[in-house]
Scaffold this motif. Structure first.
Motif, mmCIF file in Angstrom:
data_model
loop_
_atom_site.group_PDB
_atom_site.id
_atom_site.type_symbol
_atom_site.label_atom_id
_atom_site.label_comp_id
_atom_site.label_asym_id
_atom_site.label_seq_id
_atom_site.Cartn_x
_atom_site.Cartn_y
_atom_site.Cartn_z
ATOM 1 N N LEU A 27 0.814 -1.215 0.000
ATOM 2 C CA LEU A 27 0.000 0.000 0.000
ATOM 3 C C LEU A 27 0.850 1.269 0.000
ATOM 4 O O LEU A 27 0.317 2.379 -0.021
ATOM 5 C CB LEU A 27 -0.918 0.011 1.230
ATOM 6 N N GLY A 28 2.177 1.093 0.033
ATOM 7 C CA GLY A 28 3.058 2.251 0.106
ATOM 8 C C GLY A 28 3.071 2.905 1.470
ATOM 9 O O GLY A 28 3.416 4.084 1.600
ATOM 10 N N LEU A 29 2.723 2.140 2.504
ATOM 11 C CA LEU A 29 2.610 2.702 3.848
ATOM 12 C C LEU A 29 3.761 2.323 4.779
ATOM 13 O O LEU A 29 4.019 3.025 5.755
ATOM 14 C CB LEU A 29 1.295 2.247 4.493
ATOM 15 N N TYR A 30 4.446 1.247 4.481
ATOM 16 C CA TYR A 30 5.434 0.729 5.430
ATOM 17 C C TYR A 30 6.509 1.762 5.755
ATOM 18 O O TYR A 30 6.852 1.979 6.921
ATOM 19 C CB TYR A 30 6.075 -0.546 4.876
ATOM 20 N N HIS A 31 7.033 2.410 4.745
ATOM 21 C CA HIS A 31 8.143 3.343 4.958
ATOM 22 C C HIS A 31 7.675 4.739 5.366
ATOM 23 O O HIS A 31 8.498 5.644 5.523
ATOM 24 C CB HIS A 31 9.012 3.407 3.700
ATOM 25 N N ARG A 32 6.384 4.891 5.567
ATOM 26 C CA ARG A 32 5.877 6.182 6.028
ATOM 27 C C ARG A 32 5.824 6.268 7.554
ATOM 28 O O ARG A 32 5.450 7.303 8.097
ATOM 29 C CB ARG A 32 4.504 6.465 5.422
ATOM 30 N N PHE A 33 6.189 5.170 8.200
ATOM 31 C CA PHE A 33 6.255 5.162 9.659
ATOM 32 C C PHE A 33 7.712 5.155 10.096
ATOM 33 O O PHE A 33 8.534 4.417 9.543
ATOM 34 C CB PHE A 33 5.518 3.950 10.222
ATOM 35 N N GLY A 34 8.014 5.976 11.095
ATOM 36 C CA GLY A 34 9.393 6.087 11.552
ATOM 37 C C GLY A 34 9.933 4.803 12.133
ATOM 38 O O GLY A 34 11.118 4.494 12.014
ATOM 39 N N THR A 35 9.058 4.036 12.759
ATOM 40 C CA THR A 35 9.495 2.784 13.370
ATOM 41 C C THR A 35 8.298 1.863 13.545
ATOM 42 O O THR A 35 7.146 2.303 13.489
ATOM 43 C CB THR A 35 10.175 3.045 14.728
ATOM 44 N N ILE A 36 8.591 0.593 13.745
ATOM 45 C CA ILE A 36 7.566 -0.419 13.967
ATOM 46 C C ILE A 36 7.868 -1.109 15.290
ATOM 47 O O ILE A 36 8.973 -1.613 15.497
ATOM 48 C CB ILE A 36 7.553 -1.480 12.845
ATOM 49 N N VAL A 37 6.900 -1.129 16.187
ATOM 50 C CA VAL A 37 7.037 -1.850 17.456
ATOM 51 C C VAL A 37 5.943 -2.907 17.502
ATOM 52 O O VAL A 37 4.767 -2.608 17.265
ATOM 53 C CB VAL A 37 6.906 -0.906 18.667
ATOM 54 N N THR A 38 6.322 -4.144 17.793
ATOM 55 C CA THR A 38 5.351 -5.232 17.839
ATOM 56 C C THR A 38 5.302 -5.841 19.233
ATOM 57 O O THR A 38 6.165 -5.580 20.080
ATOM 58 C CB THR A 38 5.704 -6.345 16.835
ATOM 59 N N ALA A 39 4.306 -6.674 19.449
ATOM 60 C CA ALA A 39 4.182 -7.362 20.734
ATOM 61 C C ALA A 39 5.361 -8.293 20.987
ATOM 62 O O ALA A 39 5.620 -8.678 22.131
ATOM 63 C CB ALA A 39 2.873 -8.151 20.770
ATOM 64 N N GLN A 60 9.064 5.559 23.711
ATOM 65 C CA GLN A 60 10.505 5.582 23.981
ATOM 66 C C GLN A 60 11.316 5.665 22.695
ATOM 67 O O GLN A 60 12.258 6.461 22.599
ATOM 68 C CB GLN A 60 10.904 4.334 24.767
ATOM 69 N N VAL A 61 10.965 4.855 21.703
ATOM 70 C CA VAL A 61 11.753 4.852 20.469
ATOM 71 C C VAL A 61 11.593 6.162 19.695
ATOM 72 O O VAL A 61 12.471 6.529 18.906
ATOM 73 C CB VAL A 61 11.406 3.647 19.570
ATOM 74 N N LEU A 62 10.501 6.872 19.934
ATOM 75 C CA LEU A 62 10.334 8.187 19.318
ATOM 76 C C LEU A 62 11.019 9.280 20.135
ATOM 77 O O LEU A 62 11.067 10.433 19.713
ATOM 78 C CB LEU A 62 8.848 8.525 19.159
#
Length: 232
Positions: free
Chosen positions: A142-154, A172-174
């Motif tokens: 969708l062209g969305l993955y790289h629009r987020f600064g970081t990914i945090v998962t469970a 914290q990561v932000l």
């Protein structure tokens, strides 16, 4: 008790005084992409494969639960004879097959909201119960993955939702405090997680409407992601 409504912005209802926002934390399923209904459908189908008829209302109780609570909930519904790992594996298998054939759609307003965050130089992160591989598989086409600064998962924190770990880690990561971050959620478990972390939790209903307990925890309620722009 539902907090007194203090004001409205467009299709947005504030339950507390408007606060400055330094970052935004996004749930994914049912929030960034239109996938929450699939969890409901395929939990029901997977349970039926093993002889456990699950209603839609029961399937919604499984949303965003970590492994331990998900297993407890399934056992509460059907007893310990319902093997959580086996049924969960079947649910993933059925859902992955559907997504492979049909893909996943973005939720309305996600591109407009991300554009607004870019214009205001506001950082953002995905804070999802889904694994990294699934997040990438859903967002990248969708062209969305790289629009987020970081990914945090469970899988990056000791405890998943509804514990606060994932939202504490996201802030914290932000490099921000939780209280300066909007946390956008569609499920009761996610709102509980965000509110426990001290975030400005916002519910954007997807599969059902929030109950009074959920609304008692939120900073705001919105009809769509477009309405979040009014909080920035």
């Amino acid at each position: 008790m539902i907090p007194e409504k203090r004001g409205e912005l467009r299709m947005l209802t504030l339950y507390k005084e408007k606060a400055p926002v330094s970052g935004v934390l996004f749930d994914m399923d049912g929030l960034v992409v239109d996938s929450e209904w699939m969890y409901s459908r395929f939990w029901r189908e997977a349970c039926m494969v093993y002889g456990f008829p699950m209603t839609k209302a029961q399937s919604l109780q499984m949303r965003s639960l970590n492994h331990t609570l998900g297993q407890k909930k399934l056992h509460a519904l059907f007893g310990e004879k319902a093997d959580y790992e086996t049924i969960r594996k079947k649910r993933i298998e059925l859902m992955d097959a559907y997504v492979l054939e049909n893909g996943v759609a973005p939720k309305p307003g996600i591109f407009e909201l991300l554009d607004a965050l870019d214009a205001r130089h506001i950082p953002r992160a995905v804070t999802s119960s889904s694994p990294q591989t699934r997040i990438r598989a859903y967002l990248e086409p969708l062209g969305l993955y790289h629009r987020f600064g970081t990914i945090v998962t469970a899988y990056d924190v000791p405890h998943g939702k509804p514990e606060p770990d994932i939202y504490l880690k996201g802030a914290q990561v932000l490099g921000l405090t939780p209280g300066s971050c909007l946390a956008l959620e569609d499920s009761p478990s996610g709102i509980l997680s965000a509110s426990r972390a001290g975030c400005l939790s916002v519910v954007i209903p997807d599969q059902d409407q929030p109950d009074e307990d959920t609304l008692s925890r939120v900073y705001a309620r919105a009809d769509s992601l477009r309405d979040i722009i009014g909080l920035l």
